[in-house]
Design an enzyme around this catalytic site. Structure first.
Site, short mmCIF file in Angstrom:
data_model
loop_
_atom_site.label_atom_id
_atom_site.label_comp_id
_atom_site.label_asym_id
_atom_site.label_seq_id
_atom_site.Cartn_x
_atom_site.Cartn_y
_atom_site.Cartn_z
N LYS A 170 70.77 58.71 -31.20
CA LYS A 170 71.01 57.52 -30.89
C LYS A 170 69.80 56.74 -29.89
O LYS A 170 69.80 57.79 -29.02
CB LYS A 170 72.47 57.58 -30.29
CG LYS A 170 73.08 56.22 -29.87
CD LYS A 170 74.49 56.19 -29.37
CE LYS A 170 75.08 54.93 -29.04
NZ LYS A 170 76.56 55.30 -28.27
N HIS B 111 70.29 54.02 -27.95
CA HIS B 111 70.80 53.25 -27.10
C HIS B 111 71.80 53.91 -26.42
O HIS B 111 72.34 54.85 -26.74
CB HIS B 111 71.28 51.79 -27.49
CG HIS B 111 72.20 51.97 -28.78
ND1 HIS B 111 71.87 52.44 -30.08
CD2 HIS B 111 73.59 51.91 -28.68
CE1 HIS B 111 73.26 52.33 -30.80
NE2 HIS B 111 74.02 52.00 -29.92
#
Length: 224
Positions: free
Chosen positions: A107, A109
């Site tokens: 991921k 963010h």
């Protein structure tokens, strides 16, 4: 837990898996290309009651094994649900353990990274449904070690007790034996193929018992 009590728990688990439709009989093609007379699909522990019962079997087996661990790690995808469910059951039994799992894709963010949940630290127990080739275990070991923690064992629902296959060639060891001997990790299984055979021989259900000969023949050909 005595050996007899452990064997009894394994028999209870096999009966539960059969009743839940998770352990099925017929003709199924395995990853190794073999035609197996039985199939174990942990994805079919698919409602709250079945998942809670499964977690109870894992937790009781782990506590009886004496294996010491500080947290649980569930490799994506099936391991995620298992880690959460078993963590809940262990807490219910008075053994509150943190858990973590990985994403298949990092991921970029929010918190970022591939690991989710508690900080991966200390002695980490890897949880999965079965060990087919050891690939998931090796990947988990790499992630746990990269986080600075120590893989301390693996727990699974069913040990198929059959020879591993590499490039279509049968090995003389099973995937579980590979993990134990080559990766130096103990493996704690709720039940094994031997327990399934005992169940088939002793069940009062003629339709289920009729599969005993085929399962025995499979074990004689591919078993370790």
């Amino acid at each position: 837990m005595t050996a007899a009590a452990s064997a009894s728990l394994a028999q209870e688990f096999v009966a539960f898996a059969v009743d839940a439709g998770v352990l099925r009989f017929g003709e199924f093609k395995t990853k190794a290309g073999r035609l197996s007379p039985y199939f174990f699909n942990a994805g079919l522990f698919d409602d709250g009651a079945k998942l809670a019962r499964l977690a109870e079997f894992y937790a009781k087996t782990l506590l009886a094994s004496g294996l010491q661990f500080d947290m649980i790690f569930g490799p994506a995808y099936k391991g995620i649900t298992l880690a959460a469910a078993v963590s809940i059951e262990l807490a219910r039994l008075g053994h509150n353990k943190p858990f973590a799992y990985n994403r298949k894709e990092a991921k970029d963010h929010g918190e970022g990274g591939t690991l989710v949940g508690a900080k991966v630290a200390g002695r980490v127990l890897i949880i999965d449904d079965v060990i087919s080739a050891g690939t998931s275990v090796r990947e988990s070991i790499a992630m746990i070690s990269a986080a600075g923690a120590t893989p301390c064992g693996v727990t699974i629902a069913l040990d198929r007790q059959e020879k591993a296959a590499e490039n279509g060639v049968d090995m003389e060891w099973s995937a579980v034996q590979y993990v134990t001997k080559n990766l130096n990790l103990p493996v704690v299984a709720i039940a094994a193929l031997a327990d399934l055979l005992d169940y088939l021989r002793n069940t009062s259900n003629p339709a289920v018992q009729s599969h005993a000969a085929a399962v025995l023949a499979y074990r004689q050909r591919y078993g370790v």
